[in-house]
Design a protein around this motif. Structure first.
Motif, PDB file in Angstrom:
ATOM      1  N   HIS A 275       0.867  -1.208  -0.149  1.00  0.00           N
ATOM      2  CA  HIS A 275      -0.167   0.060   0.057  1.00  0.00           C
ATOM      3  C   HIS A 275       0.811   1.144   0.059  1.00  0.00           C
ATOM      4  O   HIS A 275       1.567   1.307   0.853  1.00  0.00           O
TER       5      HIS A 275
ATOM      6  N   ARG B 118      -0.789   4.602  -0.526  1.00  0.00           N
ATOM      7  CA  ARG B 118      -1.696   5.501  -0.507  1.00  0.00           C
ATOM      8  C   ARG B 118      -1.436   6.694  -1.808  1.00  0.00           C
ATOM      9  O   ARG B 118      -1.084   6.080  -2.702  1.00  0.00           O
TER      10      ARG B 118
ATOM     11  N   ASN C 230      -6.971   0.062  -2.644  1.00  0.00           N
ATOM     12  CA  ASN C 230      -7.836   0.570  -1.850  1.00  0.00           C
ATOM     13  C   ASN C 230      -7.781   2.038  -1.462  1.00  0.00           C
ATOM     14  O   ASN C 230      -7.669   2.248  -0.240  1.00  0.00           O
TER      15      ASN C 230
ATOM     16  N   THR D 237     -11.812  -4.903   5.500  1.00  0.00           N
ATOM     17  CA  THR D 237     -10.652  -4.047   5.963  1.00  0.00           C
ATOM     18  C   THR D 237     -10.516  -2.583   5.499  1.00  0.00           C
ATOM     19  O   THR D 237     -11.713  -1.912   5.064  1.00  0.00           O
TER      20      THR D 237
ATOM     21  N   LEU E  31      -4.593  -6.286   9.753  1.00  0.00           N
ATOM     22  CA  LEU E  31      -5.721  -7.594   9.297  1.00  0.00           C
ATOM     23  C   LEU E  31      -4.949  -8.223   8.011  1.00  0.00           C
ATOM     24  O   LEU E  31      -4.506  -7.647   7.099  1.00  0.00           O
TER      25      LEU E  31
ATOM     26  N   ASP F  72       2.666  -6.007   2.575  1.00  0.00           N
ATOM     27  CA  ASP F  72       1.436  -5.413   3.164  1.00  0.00           C
ATOM     28  C   ASP F  72       1.743  -4.354   3.852  1.00  0.00           C
ATOM     29  O   ASP F  72       1.227  -3.886   4.892  1.00  0.00           O
TER      30      ASP F  72
ATOM     31  N   HIS G 209      -0.565   4.261   8.208  1.00  0.00           N
ATOM     32  CA  HIS G 209      -1.525   5.306   8.655  1.00  0.00           C
ATOM     33  C   HIS G 209      -0.900   6.255   9.420  1.00  0.00           C
ATOM     34  O   HIS G 209       0.260   5.905  10.173  1.00  0.00           O
TER      35      HIS G 209
ATOM     36  N   ALA H 137      -6.242  -0.479  10.918  1.00  0.00           N
ATOM     37  CA  ALA H 137      -5.435  -1.603  10.616  1.00  0.00           C
ATOM     38  C   ALA H 137      -4.233  -1.395   9.927  1.00  0.00           C
ATOM     39  O   ALA H 137      -4.609  -0.806   8.682  1.00  0.00           O
ATOM     40  N   GLY H 138      -3.297  -1.754   9.979  1.00  0.00           N
ATOM     41  CA  GLY H 138      -2.141  -1.681   9.169  1.00  0.00           C
ATOM     42  C   GLY H 138      -0.765  -1.475   9.741  1.00  0.00           C
ATOM     43  O   GLY H 138      -0.561  -0.514  10.677  1.00  0.00           O
TER      44      GLY H 138
END
Ligand code: NCD
Ligand code: ZN
Length: 347
Positions: free
Chosen positions: A19, A21, A45, A110, A223, A251, A255, A267-268
């Motif tokens: 991820h 962002r 996501n 999630t 998660l 993963d 955040h 979660a993260g």
């Protein structure tokens, strides 16, 4: 007595689940991944989610713009599967040259999964197109039924969703993402060569005590949630087995600090700053540093049908202190192993 290994040279690795962002947050984190990895599968996501090839192409461009100047890092884009993804979109994705997979989030499972799949049968036309085009389906494997205990959600997903799905599409390439249980390891081992799994550093380094003993540790919350010690051992065994069905996917999921240290924390876990070092710590624990290269640098590329990288990275047995915080746009984030000394440094 075994000689201490002081240096390992590996084919440059790829991160098959990441991820990054968007915007200022992305600009703050992308350099960490680009420094260690040649390529990464970029999760879709965002808000709004990346559901079309056009959106994936635009996101791809923004990532390239955010990279450090001399970087030749390659983002491999994904589409976010919804109940209404149509086969034409899959064909466009295939022809785009930038989209390499499609991600299945069960709706509500999630972060930013509200637009995810409500009923897997609704996606069958898209899955049939993916099977035909050889595009892998990446699966967040947890049921969302409130009646199912959060620690059992992966296992129940296998029985209720994944096994029937794999039977329905026997030639669909499936990556069971960030697996966390012995049940998932066994499922992948027993499945055909079209089914593989990614494993994160946190799930082979930590068990659920790291979340809850001595106080609640929000920066170890991700998660699927960390599980019991026997599951960690099964995952470490799979990662270090040399079986090409298991490969690296961090993963890494940044955040801002306040979103984690909150009454309802996100979660993260952010691990991109020292991803390879974390895996080396786990592999060394299993006396399997010789298995790291296959897991980190060969098996994922082979599964995706992409060439292996040709340059190298070196891991030195040289301690580094992980910063307590890292910049994250206008805010900060707390990285994995914040404030701790770890034994390896990647170069
Ligand atoms: C991820 C995120 O923050 O986007 N969080 C996480 O705990 N892994 C989403 C995901 O991969 O489930
Ligand atoms: Zn993820």
């Amino acid at each position: 007595m075994r000689q201490t290994i002081t240096q390992i040279s590996l084919t440059r690795p790829d991160d098959w689940h990441l991820h990054v962002r968007d915007g200022a947050a992305m600009a703050a984190v992308i350099g960490h991944t680009a420094k260690q990895f040649a390529r990464a599968i970029i999760m879709p996501n965002l808000t709004p989610p990346v559901t079309s090839t056009a959106q994936a192409e635009a996101y791809h461009e923004r990532i390239l713009q955010a990279l450090p100047q001399d970087s030749d890092f390659q983002p491999l884009m994904t589409l976010y599967l919804t109940d209404t993804t149509n086969p034409g979109e899959i064909t466009r994705a295939k022809n785009s040259g930038v989209v390499f997979a499609v991600k299945l989030y069960p709706a509500g499972a999630t972060t930013n999964s509200a637009s995810g799949v409500t009923q897997i049968q609704k996606t069958y036309p898209a899955l049939a197109a993916m099977e035909a085009h050889g595009i892998p389906l990446l699966v967040h494997g947890e049921v969302t039924d409130p009646a199912v205990d959060v620690f059992d959600r992966e296992q129940v997903f296998i029985e209720q969703q994944l096994a029937p799905l794999a039977a329905q599409f026997p030639n669909l390439k499936i990556v069971f993402e960030h697996i966390t249980t012995r049940d998932a390891v066994n499922f992948v081992l027993e499945a055909g060569a079209n089914i593989a799994a990614t494993i994160t550093p946190q799930h082979i380094l930590l068990n659920r005590n790291a979340l809850l003993v001595g106080g609640i540790h929000p920066h170890n919350y991700c998660l699927p949630v960390l599980k019991r010690e026997p599951h960690r051992q099964a995952l470490l065994g799979a990662a270090t087995s040399g079986n090409p069905k298991f490969f690296l996917g961090t993963d890494s999921a940044p955040h801002r600090r306040g979103a984690k240290e909150s009454a309802c924390g996100c979660a993260g876990i952010y691990s991109a700053h020292a991803a390879l070092e974390f895996y080396a710590m786990a592999f060394e624990q299993a006396a399997a540093l010789d298995k790291l290269e296959g897991f980190a640098s060969h098996f994922g590329a082979d599964f995706y049908g992409l060439p292996r990288n040709t340059d190298n990275v070196t891991l030195q047995r040289s301690e580094q202190t992980i910063p307590a915080e890292l910049p994250f746009g206008d805010e900060t984030l707390v990285p994995f192993f914040a404030g701790e000394v770890i034994p390896w440094t990647a170069q």
